[in-house]
Structures are given as structure tokens and as C-alpha cells.
Motif scaffolding. Structure first.
Motif, PDB file in Angstrom:
ATOM      1  N   PRO A  30       0.812  -1.142   0.183  1.00 36.75           N
ATOM      2  CA  PRO A  30       0.105   0.284  -0.136  1.00 36.75           C
ATOM      3  C   PRO A  30       0.712   1.325   0.014  1.00 36.75           C
ATOM      4  O   PRO A  30       1.965   1.562   0.750  1.00 36.75           O
ATOM      5  N   ILE A  31       0.594   2.061  -0.836  1.00 32.69           N
ATOM      6  CA  ILE A  31       1.359   3.397  -1.001  1.00 32.69           C
ATOM      7  C   ILE A  31       1.246   4.231   0.307  1.00 32.69           C
ATOM      8  O   ILE A  31       2.366   4.675   0.692  1.00 32.69           O
ATOM      9  N   GLN A  32       0.168   4.291   0.968  1.00 32.82           N
ATOM     10  CA  GLN A  32       0.091   5.083   2.134  1.00 32.82           C
ATOM     11  C   GLN A  32       0.943   4.780   3.146  1.00 32.82           C
ATOM     12  O   GLN A  32       1.206   5.419   4.460  1.00 32.82           O
ATOM     13  N   GLN A  33       1.101   3.611   3.272  1.00 30.06           N
ATOM     14  CA  GLN A  33       2.069   3.047   4.411  1.00 30.06           C
ATOM     15  C   GLN A  33       3.635   3.015   4.042  1.00 30.06           C
ATOM     16  O   GLN A  33       4.394   2.598   4.890  1.00 30.06           O
ATOM     17  N   ASN A  34       3.852   2.936   2.896  1.00 27.22           N
ATOM     18  CA  ASN A  34       5.169   3.038   2.493  1.00 27.22           C
ATOM     19  C   ASN A  34       5.507   4.054   1.425  1.00 27.22           C
ATOM     20  O   ASN A  34       5.964   3.822   0.368  1.00 27.22           O
ATOM     21  N   THR A  35       5.303   5.216   1.923  1.00 29.75           N
ATOM     22  CA  THR A  35       5.356   6.458   0.543  1.00 29.75           C
ATOM     23  C   THR A  35       6.555   6.717   0.296  1.00 29.75           C
ATOM     24  O   THR A  35       6.907   6.850  -0.790  1.00 29.75           O
ATOM     25  N   ALA A  36       7.677   6.619   1.261  1.00 31.19           N
ATOM     26  CA  ALA A  36       9.170   6.922   0.897  1.00 31.19           C
ATOM     27  C   ALA A  36       9.607   5.742  -0.217  1.00 31.19           C
ATOM     28  O   ALA A  36      10.242   6.340  -1.123  1.00 31.19           O
ATOM     29  N   GLY A  49      -0.310   2.248  -9.171  1.00 34.66           N
ATOM     30  CA  GLY A  49       0.352   3.561  -8.741  1.00 34.66           C
ATOM     31  C   GLY A  49      -0.645   4.646  -8.120  1.00 34.66           C
ATOM     32  O   GLY A  49      -0.250   5.909  -7.681  1.00 34.66           O
ATOM     33  N   THR A  50      -1.857   4.253  -7.791  1.00 34.82           N
ATOM     34  CA  THR A  50      -2.779   5.087  -7.091  1.00 34.82           C
ATOM     35  C   THR A  50      -2.808   4.595  -5.682  1.00 34.82           C
ATOM     36  O   THR A  50      -3.065   5.389  -4.696  1.00 34.82           O
ATOM     37  N   SER A  51      -3.076   3.310  -5.468  1.00 33.18           N
ATOM     38  CA  SER A  51      -3.213   2.871  -4.127  1.00 33.18           C
ATOM     39  C   SER A  51      -1.988   1.925  -3.581  1.00 33.18           C
ATOM     40  O   SER A  51      -1.956   1.560  -2.506  1.00 33.18           O
TER      41      SER A  51
END
Length: 177
Positions: A30-36, A49-51
């Protein structure tokens, strides 16, 4: 060991990912938990690429550097290539010969008209194996020597040693030069 960079990939000889690392098995993250990590990888290895985005997948694969060397095909990050098996065509098989080895079986009860796997051919009773001239005095069935391969694929894998590739999820953010 120094602090690892986020997105750094290491090889480990044990069967788990260390703390703050993940196995490189192509899993969706999930992008929100691993943005870096997403900011570094994007959708290079997959994901919408969105979620979510996907980690590299080294399961059954070998590592290959990006770019191109002299005489080599250019490779880009995230590209997969190659094949686990290959079927060769007749024009791809190097020219070579096979010899028909014939053995005389003196025991009639052990003779067979149709050889089984692992049997040697027997000399037909009406044939003389070694003659003084080049005239043919017997013929073998067409199946005696035939095409090789039978249109079957063969394994096309490099020698391998099983290790685990892991990617760093949390660490030092790499600075661009």
C-alpha cells in the motif's frame, strides 16, 4: 553494518526478512504505508500507482544490472526476460552424427523385434554385419535413427543456489548526486 538505504536490495542466506525489510517476491504494497519507498520505485515493478505498488520479484529469477554492455541487449529497471524452457528447431541444432551400434544376441529367447528402452539393437539373422564390399545386404527400420528432441522443450535455467533477496523498507533516504 551501516544504516541501509530505503530501497536497497540485499541477499540473505536465511528464510526470513530482517526487521524493516521485505522479501522481494513481487507482493503489492500500500502506498499510504510506504510512501518513501514508493517515491523511489514508483510502478517500475508493477502496481496501479494510485493505491499500491509492487516490490521486485526474484522468485525463480536471476538478478541482472540495468543498461547495456558491449554486444549485449539493453535492459531497463523492472524488465523481465528469458524463459524457463526452450524448444529447439532443427535448424538450431548443431550438425552432428549418431552411430547405430549393433550387437549380436546369441540367445534367441532374449531377442526382440521391437527394442524396449535401454535395449541395444540385434543383428538380423539374414544380415552380415561386416562384409567385404559396400553393397547393402540388410536395412534397419526408419525408426532406428530419427530426429532428435521430439519437439520437446528442455530446461533453460542457469545453475542456481537458493538465497533470499530482501528490500529495505525503512532506513536512510538516498540523496541524488
Amino acid at each position: 553494518m551501516s544504516d541501509p538505504f530505503i530501497g536497497e536490495i540485499q541477499i540473505y542466506g536465511f528464510n526470513f526478512a530482517p526487521y524493516n525489510w521485505a522479501m522481494c517476491q513481487g507482493q503489492l504494497m500500500p502506498i499510504q504505508q510506504n510512501t518513501a519507498l514508493f517515491s523511489l520505485l514508483g510502478t517500475t515493478f508493477g502496481g496501479n500507482g494510485t493505491s499500491n505498488y509492487q516490490l521486485p520479484n526474484y522468485v525463480g529469477n536471476a538478478a541482472c544490472g540495468q543498461g547495456a554492455g558491449p554486444g549485449l541487449t539493453p535492459r531497463i529497471m523492472g524488465e523481465t526476460f528469458g524463459s524457463d524452457s526452450v524448444t529447439l528447431l532443427l535448424n538450431q541444432i548443431p550438425a552432428h552424427t549418431h552411430q547405430a551400434r549393433v550387437y549380436n544376441q546369441p540367445t534367441a529367447g532374449l531377442r526382440s523385434g521391437v527394442p524396449a528402452a535401454g535395449d541395444a539393437m540385434i543383428l538380423p539373422e539374414s544380415a552380415t554385419l561386416f562384409t567385404a564390399n559396400n553393397t547393402v545386404n540388410s536395412t534397419f527400420p526408419p525408426q532406428t535413427l530419427g530426429l532428435t528432441g521430439g519437439s520437446q522443450a528442455h530446461a533453460n535455467q542457469q545453475p542456481y543456489l537458493t538465497l533470499n533477496f530482501c528490500i529495505c523498507l525503512s532506513g536512510v533516504f538516498p540523496q541524488r548526486p
